[in-house]
Design a protein around this motif. Structure first.
Motif, PDB file in Angstrom:
ATOM      1  N   TRP A 169       1.022  -1.156   0.141  1.00 12.61           N
ATOM      2  CA  TRP A 169      -0.018   0.070  -0.065  1.00 12.61           C
ATOM      3  C   TRP A 169       1.124   1.266  -0.221  1.00 12.61           C
ATOM      4  CZ3 TRP A 169      -4.853   1.030  -0.473  1.00 12.61           C
ATOM      5  CH2 TRP A 169      -5.993  -0.074  -0.549  1.00 12.61           C
ATOM      6  N   GLY A 170       2.154   1.100   0.250  1.00  6.68           N
ATOM      7  CA  GLY A 170       3.081   2.309   0.222  1.00  6.68           C
ATOM      8  C   GLY A 170       3.150   3.010  -1.191  1.00  6.68           C
ATOM      9  N   GLY A 171       2.804   4.413  -0.975  1.00  6.45           N
ATOM     10  CA  GLY A 171       2.939   5.024  -2.417  1.00  6.45           C
ATOM     11  C   GLY A 171       1.955   5.169  -2.979  1.00  6.45           C
ATOM     12  N   ILE A 172       0.588   4.644  -2.646  1.00  7.46           N
ATOM     13  CA  ILE A 172      -0.733   4.595  -3.311  1.00  7.46           C
ATOM     14  C   ILE A 172      -1.399   5.917  -3.056  1.00  7.46           C
ATOM     15  CG2 ILE A 172      -2.747   3.473  -3.665  1.00  7.46           C
ATOM     16  CD1 ILE A 172      -1.453   0.891  -3.236  1.00  7.46           C
ATOM     17  N   ARG A 289      12.559   5.349  -0.403  1.00  6.38           N
ATOM     18  CA  ARG A 289      11.354   5.607  -1.074  1.00  6.38           C
ATOM     19  C   ARG A 289      10.342   6.437  -0.522  1.00  6.38           C
ATOM     20  NH1 ARG A 289       9.498  -0.783  -1.090  1.00  6.38           N
ATOM     21  NH2 ARG A 289       9.279  -0.925   1.094  1.00  6.38           N
ATOM     22  N   ALA A 290      10.351   6.205   0.929  1.00  8.75           N
ATOM     23  CA  ALA A 290       9.412   7.043   1.612  1.00  8.75           C
ATOM     24  C   ALA A 290       9.750   8.362   1.607  1.00  8.75           C
ATOM     25  CB  ALA A 290       9.334   6.605   3.132  1.00  8.75           C
ATOM     26  N   VAL A 291      10.957   8.978   1.567  1.00  7.21           N
ATOM     27  CA  VAL A 291      11.292  10.106   1.617  1.00  7.21           C
ATOM     28  C   VAL A 291      10.991  10.844   0.305  1.00  7.21           C
ATOM     29  CG1 VAL A 291      13.404  11.934   1.689  1.00  7.21           C
ATOM     30  CG2 VAL A 291      13.034   9.823   3.356  1.00  7.21           C
ATOM     31  N   ILE A 292      11.133  10.206  -0.943  1.00  8.28           N
ATOM     32  CA  ILE A 292      10.896  10.421  -2.178  1.00  8.28           C
ATOM     33  C   ILE A 292       9.355  10.976  -2.324  1.00  8.28           C
ATOM     34  CG2 ILE A 292      10.702   9.736  -4.607  1.00  8.28           C
ATOM     35  CD1 ILE A 292      13.119   8.104  -4.280  1.00  8.28           C
ATOM     36  N   THR A 293       8.527   9.864  -1.874  1.00 11.33           N
ATOM     37  CA  THR A 293       7.134  10.245  -1.651  1.00 11.33           C
ATOM     38  C   THR A 293       6.708  11.704  -0.941  1.00 11.33           C
ATOM     39  OG1 THR A 293       6.649   7.954  -2.036  1.00 11.33           O
ATOM     40  CG2 THR A 293       4.910   9.278  -1.088  1.00 11.33           C
ATOM     41  N   LEU A 294       7.317  11.576   0.084  1.00 11.78           N
ATOM     42  CA  LEU A 294       7.157  12.737   0.829  1.00 11.78           C
ATOM     43  C   LEU A 294       7.789  14.341   0.211  1.00 11.78           C
ATOM     44  CD1 LEU A 294       8.013  11.373   4.497  1.00 11.78           C
ATOM     45  CD2 LEU A 294       5.613  12.026   3.589  1.00 11.78           C
ATOM     46  N   CYS A 295       8.890  13.982  -0.543  1.00 15.98           N
ATOM     47  CA  CYS A 295       9.462  15.191  -1.100  1.00 15.98           C
ATOM     48  C   CYS A 295       8.682  15.601  -2.204  1.00 15.98           C
ATOM     49  CB  CYS A 295      10.587  14.956  -1.691  1.00 15.98           C
ATOM     50  SG  CYS A 295      12.026  14.737  -0.441  1.00 15.98           S
ATOM     51  N   LYS A 296       7.882  14.698  -2.994  1.00 14.85           N
ATOM     52  CA  LYS A 296       7.106  15.138  -4.152  1.00 14.85           C
ATOM     53  C   LYS A 296       5.786  15.706  -3.680  1.00 14.85           C
ATOM     54  CE  LYS A 296       8.501  11.594  -7.209  1.00 14.85           C
ATOM     55  NZ  LYS A 296       8.017  10.024  -7.931  1.00 14.85           N
TER      56      LYS A 296
END
Length: 401
Positions: A169-172, A289-296
């Protein structure tokens, strides 16, 4: 009377005597039976008066509500469910039995004015009537077809957007948060799932009580972002609660030229340490990958980030937002030092570019040359500079600022 008739008939069949004597015997027996009945009525006790008690016949089905009946059918209650039994059994879906039903409709096809037929038609009061057989069959077939279509839609699996992996579910994306109570909307915001996990709470009565905990972040890609946790018994409710709660805990993150951070940051939360490095435009996001999602969600396009220690998603999120919210902008640094802040860019060579000036003007005396700068060194970088250890920044493209 009945006894007299039986005697009369029996004598008539068995004996062929004169009829007149038989009739006299029948009359005698009739009078005797009437006298005995009258004496019994005089000496018999009066019958008791009948006592009527109003009762309402109740059963299991009209004592419980529909919700309680469904809970019993779906096995959501009971000692086994409270103790976590049957967790891998096939889940049953609740079904609305009233959907598609209409008062007055039945197999007979009767039309009742006011229920399934109009009371007045062309100004004439309608009476109870009945449909034709062919029309009733078509109506029943249409109802069956509609129910099958509803069941097919319920069983249809909605294809969701792929996240970090195919089974995670991460990133959805969950879309924008729901509108607020005063009608405010958040159409320019997007929400992303960071983590979904099962948590258990040990209670005295129910034992291990299972819940779903979700970490969701929201942002508009223009510096405003936030995160929140949501917990519920089912996943959809937990995701919705986390998404709607995150919009109330927003941070505003300052960005340098709307694409990167102002300076290198080292942020720590519990056992998690984030080391963020400022990068030129076009570098991209080389991070967890969690940091990439938050930065976006925040709107940061170019940054390098190294995660040291624990990779707990909640710790990473809190460390990132804490570090970015506490970064020092160029204008803040200029006001604090009362000096101009300059930047060296590769395309300009040795010529500096003034990026910020103090609000009240620069002071005349510069900093003393022997002043020790307040720069926090990382021990791994020191050992790498001494040649005893390879730095984690060795593979990173260095920029002269």
């Amino acid at each position: 009377m009945a006894a007299a008739i039986r005697v009369y008939g029996a004598l008539r069949v068995t004996v062929g005597a004169p009829l007149r004597s038989f009739v006299a015997a029948a009359h005698v027996s009739t009078l005797a039976s009437r006298a005995s009945a009258a004496s019994l009525q005089r000496h018999a006790a009066p019958p008791p008066a009948a006592a009527w008690q109003q009762t309402r016949h109740g059963s299991f089905f009209n004592k419980l509500t529909a919700e309680e009946l469904w809970r019993g059918v779906l096995a959501e209650t009971g000692a086994g469910a409270r103790k976590g039994r049957g967790k891998r059994t096939k889940s049953k879906m609740k079904k609305d039995l009233n959907r598609g039903q209409m008062l007055g409709e039945g197999q007979g096809g009767f039309l009742w004015p006011g229920l399934n037929a109009p009371v007045l038609k062309d100004g004439v009061l309608q009476n109870m009537s009945r449909r034709g057989e062919s029309e009733q069959q078509e109506l029943q077939a249409e109802l069956v077809r509609q129910r099958e279509e509803w069941d097919k839609k319920r069983k249809m699996k909605v294809k969701r957007e792929r996240g970090w992996t195919g089974n995670s579910w991460g990133g959805i994306s969950l879309g924008p948060p729901d509108p607020g109570p005063n009608g405010e909307t958040y159409e320019d915001f997007d929400s992303r799932v960071i983590e979904v996990k099962s948590v258990f709470n040990m209670t005295a009565k129910e034992g291990r009580k299972r819940s779903i905990s979700c970490l969701v972040a929201v942002g508009n890609g223009n510096g405003a972002a936030g995160f929140a946790l949501g917990k519920a018994a089912d996943r959809n409710t937990a995701l919705r609660k986390a998404k709607n709660r995150a919009i109330h805990y927003l941070y505003y993150i300052d960005r340098y030229n709307d694409h990167t951070i102002y300076h290198n940051i080292e942020s720590k939360y519990k056992r998690t340490t984030l080391r963020m490095k400022k990068q030129n435009q076009g570098y991209g996001l080389h991070c967890h990958r969690a940091v990439i999602t938050l930065c976006k969600l925040i709107g940061i396009q170019d940054m390098y980030c190294k995660v040291d220690g624990s990779i707990n998603y909640l710790n990473i999120t809190r460390a990132l937002f804490t570090g970015l919210a506490n970064q020092e902008t160029h204008q803040t640094l200029a006001n604090k030092k009362e000096l101009h802040v300059v930047e060296f860019q590769s395309q300009r060579g040795p010529l500096p570019v003034v990026v910020a000036s103090p609000k009240d003007g620069a002071r005349s005396d510069p900093d003393p040359e022997d002043e020790i700068p307040n720069t926090r060194l990382h021990w791994d970088d020191v050992k790498a500079a001494q040649g005893t250890k390879r730095s984690i920044w060795a593979g990173v493209k260095r920029t002269i600022w």
